[in-house]
Design an enzyme around this catalytic site. Structure first.
Site, mmCIF file in Angstrom:
data_model
loop_
_atom_site.group_PDB
_atom_site.id
_atom_site.type_symbol
_atom_site.label_atom_id
_atom_site.label_comp_id
_atom_site.label_asym_id
_atom_site.label_seq_id
_atom_site.Cartn_x
_atom_site.Cartn_y
_atom_site.Cartn_z
ATOM 1 N N ASP A 1 -15.647 -3.288 -4.409
ATOM 2 C CA ASP A 1 -15.460 -2.875 -5.812
ATOM 3 C C ASP A 1 -15.213 -3.984 -6.837
ATOM 4 O OD1 ASP A 1 -15.155 -0.750 -4.118
ATOM 5 O OD2 ASP A 1 -13.181 -0.174 -4.810
ATOM 6 N N TYR B 1 -5.690 -3.620 -3.035
ATOM 7 C CA TYR B 1 -6.793 -2.691 -3.299
ATOM 8 C C TYR B 1 -7.202 -2.677 -4.770
ATOM 9 C CZ TYR B 1 -7.452 -0.531 1.309
ATOM 10 O OH TYR B 1 -7.790 -0.273 2.614
ATOM 11 N N SER B 2 -8.137 -1.787 -5.097
ATOM 12 C CA SER B 2 -8.776 -1.825 -6.411
ATOM 13 C C SER B 2 -7.836 -1.525 -7.568
ATOM 14 C CB SER B 2 -9.940 -0.839 -6.443
ATOM 15 O OG SER B 2 -11.015 -1.421 -5.764
HETATM 16 C C1 FRU Z 1 -13.692 2.052 -2.800
HETATM 17 C C2 FRU Z 1 -12.381 1.670 -2.125
HETATM 18 C C3 FRU Z 1 -11.198 1.933 -3.031
HETATM 19 C C4 FRU Z 1 -10.160 0.985 -2.494
HETATM 20 C C5 FRU Z 1 -10.997 -0.199 -2.122
HETATM 21 C C6 FRU Z 1 -10.528 -0.959 -0.929
HETATM 22 O O1 FRU Z 1 -14.782 1.375 -2.308
HETATM 23 O O2 FRU Z 1 -12.241 2.343 -0.897
HETATM 24 O O3 FRU Z 1 -10.787 3.279 -3.066
HETATM 25 O O4 FRU Z 1 -9.181 0.670 -3.435
HETATM 26 O O5 FRU Z 1 -12.310 0.279 -1.881
HETATM 27 O O6 FRU Z 1 -11.295 -2.117 -0.751
#
Ligand code: FRU
Length: 445
Positions: free
Chosen positions: A19, A77-78
């Protein structure tokens, strides 16, 4: 030799990309952070960082964040960025998997919302958890993540994706006056279930219309919709997003094989969007893994809203890379690539009911008005990708952004889009047949 290195799409030199995160314009630079792992097939997630003055040439900045805190030890994470008083504020999800015999869906997982500040946009100055699992509404599983923040009418808002205990996807909306204390004000949900989890939600106004974008996981697919295991699309919001506004029908944003978790931001009167040209848990693969890296971003896209539809067009900056290569008309239908070029921008006006485009003996687009669809299919080198369909009655114009290992297809001024990776074994020709007129440009960067 690896011919599949992208020329003008963001991709890692080594390792894994997913992401886009923290997109913003700050102190003279566009910033792109992204989910990064050192291993080409994925691993613990970091935030990698790039900056650019023109959205075309990217400078690598040091890794912005590592999963080195107790509250994010299993992945930074994102998340997203908000610029306020010359400070970059970042919000992300700190992923923690507790030790024990858990399924990590209903128990054993922490998703902490973390607030980060940076004065120079390069180094982290502060990093604090602002919400723990206990601060989210009742009835949720431990899948609560991907905060997107924005300012509106003197308050701050955050939208977060969630999965309920009944396995229904939804989006939580929080409000704050100081960026540190957040109050849950409402939840966007649907009567009938649309996927079991909504990842990477985004909430914004475009052309007077409020939109909720999201990536619902686990939709039932058909020939013309939800052809991927995870979807990416949007809802139109009727009414005020803060109070009684509700979301209407879910529409898909991209009909190709590889497009997921996009994020948008506004700058200089435009809303730009960047997506991951990848798909989690897809059955198809990417052979660049052999070369130690995997995945890339889409091009930056400019958003617009008209005819009840979200339009995505390539950012206008891309036109500055164009070098005229070839003119397609009634007589010239095949361009033989004689040089080493692998990056093109093809723009065609279509006057007929049938249109065929063939790229590098790898990928074919076939439009038939009678059939009522545009079929994207692989002749070879799809690495498990086969066919995708777009339901469409007429094509007035079509634009293809071709890079060494991807194609993004923008139909009717970006009303419908299909994005896919491809891995040609030669770059010999681009053929077009139909009642068309148009130009092919090589893109030099
Ligand atoms: C989407 C996701 C998000 C998460 C991130 C982890 O592709 O699964 O929901 O924050 O990637 O890398």
């Amino acid at each position: 030799m690896n011919n599949w290195r992208q020329k003008y799409h963001i991709e890692p030199k080594s390792g894994w990309l997913n992401d886009p995160n923290g997109l913003c314009f700050f102190k003279g630079y566009y910033h792109v952070f992204y989910q990064y792992a050192y291993e080409p097939e994925g691993g613990n997630k970091y935030w990698a960082h790039l900056k650019s003055k023109d959205l075309l040439h990217w400078e690598e900045a040091p890794i912005f964040m590592a999963p080195d805190q107790e509250y994010d030890k299993n992945g930074v994470y994102s998340g997203s960025a908000l610029i306020k008083d010359d400070t970059m504020h970042i919000f992300y999800t700190g992923n923690v998997k507790q030790k024990g015999d858990f399924d990590y869906v209903y128990a054993g997982r922490e998703h902490n919302t973390v607030h980060v500040t940076s004065e120079d946009g390069i180094n982290v100055d502060s990093r604090n958890v602002v919400m723990y699992n206990k601060d989210y509404p009742d009835g949720l599983s431990c899948h609560v993540r991907d905060p997107k923040v924005f300012e509106y009418e003197d308050k701050y808002y955050m939208v977060i994706g969630a999965r309920t205990m009944e396995d229904k996807g939804e989006a939580l909306v929080f409000e704050s006056e100081d960026l540190d204390n957040w109050k849950h004000i409402r939840t966007f949900e649907t009567m009938a279930r649309i996927g079991y989890m909504w990842e990477c939600p985004d909430l914004f106004e475009i052309n007077g219309q409020w939109i909720l974008m999201a990536c619902p996981q686990g939709l039932e697919g058909g020939k013309y919709e939800f052809q991927n295991i995870y979807s990416c699309g949007y809802f139109i919001i009727e009414g005020d997003f803060r109070s009684n506004g509700f979301i209407t029908e879910y529409k898909e944003a991209d009909f190709g094989f590889d497009f997921y978790s996009p994020q948008s931001f506004a700058h200089d009167g435009r809303r730009l969007l960047l997506g991951w040209m990848g798909m989690p848990y897809a059955k198809y693969t990417n052979p660049t893994v052999e070369y130690g890296y995997q995945h890339c971003m889409s091009v930056f896209r400019e958003l617009d809203f008209a005819n009840n539809t979200l339009y995505m067009k390539p950012a206008k900056e891309l036109e500055s890379l164009r070098k005229f290569s070839f003119e397609y008309g009634e007589e010239n239908t095949e361009y033989k690539v004689l040089d080493e070029k692998r990056a093109f921008d093809l723009e065609l006006q279509n006057f007929g009911d049938k249109l065929e485009i063939e790229i590098f003996d790898t990928l074919k687009l076939d439009f038939d008005a009678g059939r009522g669809d545009l079929e994207l299919s692989f002749i070879a080198n799809g690495y498990g990708r086969d066919k995708r369909f777009l339901k469409i009655k007429s094509i007035e114009n079509i634009r293809l952004l071709i890079d060494a290992s991807s194609v993004e297809v923008f139909v009717n001024d970006g009303k419908q889009v299909m994005s896919t990776r491809m891995y040609p074994s030669n770059y010999s020709n681009i053929k077009v047949s139909g009642n068309i007129r148009g130009k092919l440009y090589s893109l030099d960067i």
